[in-house]
Scaffold this motif. Structure first.
Motif, PDB file in Angstrom:
ATOM      1  N   THR A  84      11.109   5.735 -43.897  1.00 17.73           N
ATOM      2  CA  THR A  84      11.230   6.323 -42.565  1.00 17.73           C
ATOM      3  C   THR A  84      11.035   5.263 -41.488  1.00 17.73           C
ATOM      4  O   THR A  84      10.701   5.574 -40.350  1.00 17.73           O
ATOM      5  CB  THR A  84      10.230   7.477 -42.370  1.00 17.73           C
ATOM      6  OG1 THR A  84       8.907   6.986 -42.535  1.00 17.73           O
ATOM      7  CG2 THR A  84      10.500   8.606 -43.335  1.00 17.73           C
ATOM      8  N   GLU A  85      11.229   4.005 -41.866  1.00 11.95           N
ATOM      9  CA  GLU A  85      11.228   2.840 -40.969  1.00 11.95           C
ATOM     10  C   GLU A  85       9.867   2.455 -40.424  1.00 11.95           C
ATOM     11  O   GLU A  85       9.758   1.857 -39.363  1.00 11.95           O
ATOM     12  CB  GLU A  85      12.246   3.038 -39.842  1.00 11.95           C
ATOM     13  CG  GLU A  85      13.654   3.217 -40.383  1.00 11.95           C
ATOM     14  CD  GLU A  85      14.711   3.307 -39.304  1.00 11.95           C
ATOM     15  OE1 GLU A  85      14.452   2.853 -38.172  1.00 11.95           O
ATOM     16  OE2 GLU A  85      15.789   3.815 -39.605  1.00 11.95           O
ATOM     17  N   ALA A  86       8.809   2.774 -41.148  1.00  8.74           N
ATOM     18  CA  ALA A  86       7.488   2.268 -40.763  1.00  8.74           C
ATOM     19  C   ALA A  86       7.471   0.750 -40.986  1.00  8.74           C
ATOM     20  O   ALA A  86       8.159   0.234 -41.865  1.00  8.74           O
ATOM     21  CB  ALA A  86       6.404   2.924 -41.602  1.00  8.74           C
ATOM     22  N   GLN A  87       6.709   0.062 -40.205  1.00  9.51           N
ATOM     23  CA  GLN A  87       6.577  -1.380 -40.336  1.00  9.51           C
ATOM     24  C   GLN A  87       5.485  -1.708 -41.350  1.00  9.51           C
ATOM     25  O   GLN A  87       4.547  -0.936 -41.542  1.00  9.51           O
ATOM     26  CB  GLN A  87       6.261  -2.011 -38.980  1.00  9.51           C
ATOM     27  CG  GLN A  87       7.352  -1.786 -37.954  1.00  9.51           C
ATOM     28  CD  GLN A  87       8.658  -2.427 -38.356  1.00  9.51           C
ATOM     29  OE1 GLN A  87       8.714  -3.593 -38.722  1.00  9.51           O
ATOM     30  NE2 GLN A  87       9.738  -1.658 -38.296  1.00  9.51           N
ATOM     31  N   LEU A  88       5.596  -2.870 -41.982  1.00 13.07           N
ATOM     32  CA  LEU A  88       4.646  -3.281 -43.012  1.00 13.07           C
ATOM     33  C   LEU A  88       3.192  -3.252 -42.526  1.00 13.07           C
ATOM     34  O   LEU A  88       2.324  -2.764 -43.246  1.00 13.07           O
ATOM     35  CB  LEU A  88       5.017  -4.663 -43.551  1.00 13.07           C
ATOM     36  CG  LEU A  88       4.284  -5.132 -44.788  1.00 13.07           C
ATOM     37  CD1 LEU A  88       4.386  -4.122 -45.921  1.00 13.07           C
ATOM     38  CD2 LEU A  88       4.823  -6.481 -45.234  1.00 13.07           C
TER      39      LEU A  88
END
Length: 43
Positions: A4-8
């Motif tokens: 869902t395009e969360a960042q690392l």
């Protein structure tokens, strides 16, 4: 979360390890992820 395009760094905070490199160990891409990346790259 990554799908869902969360960042690392966001994933790192949720998982709790103190080093970003430790979080990276959990993030082995699947074959489907690889195919999708190739498709996005237009290859």
């Amino acid at each position: 979360m990554l799908k869902t395009e969360a960042q690392l760094p966001e994933v790192q905070r949720m998982l709790g390890p103190s080093q970003l490199s430790t979080t990276g160990l959990y993030l082995t891409p699947s074959e489907e992820d690889g195919r999708a990346a190739v498709k996005r790259a237009g290859l």
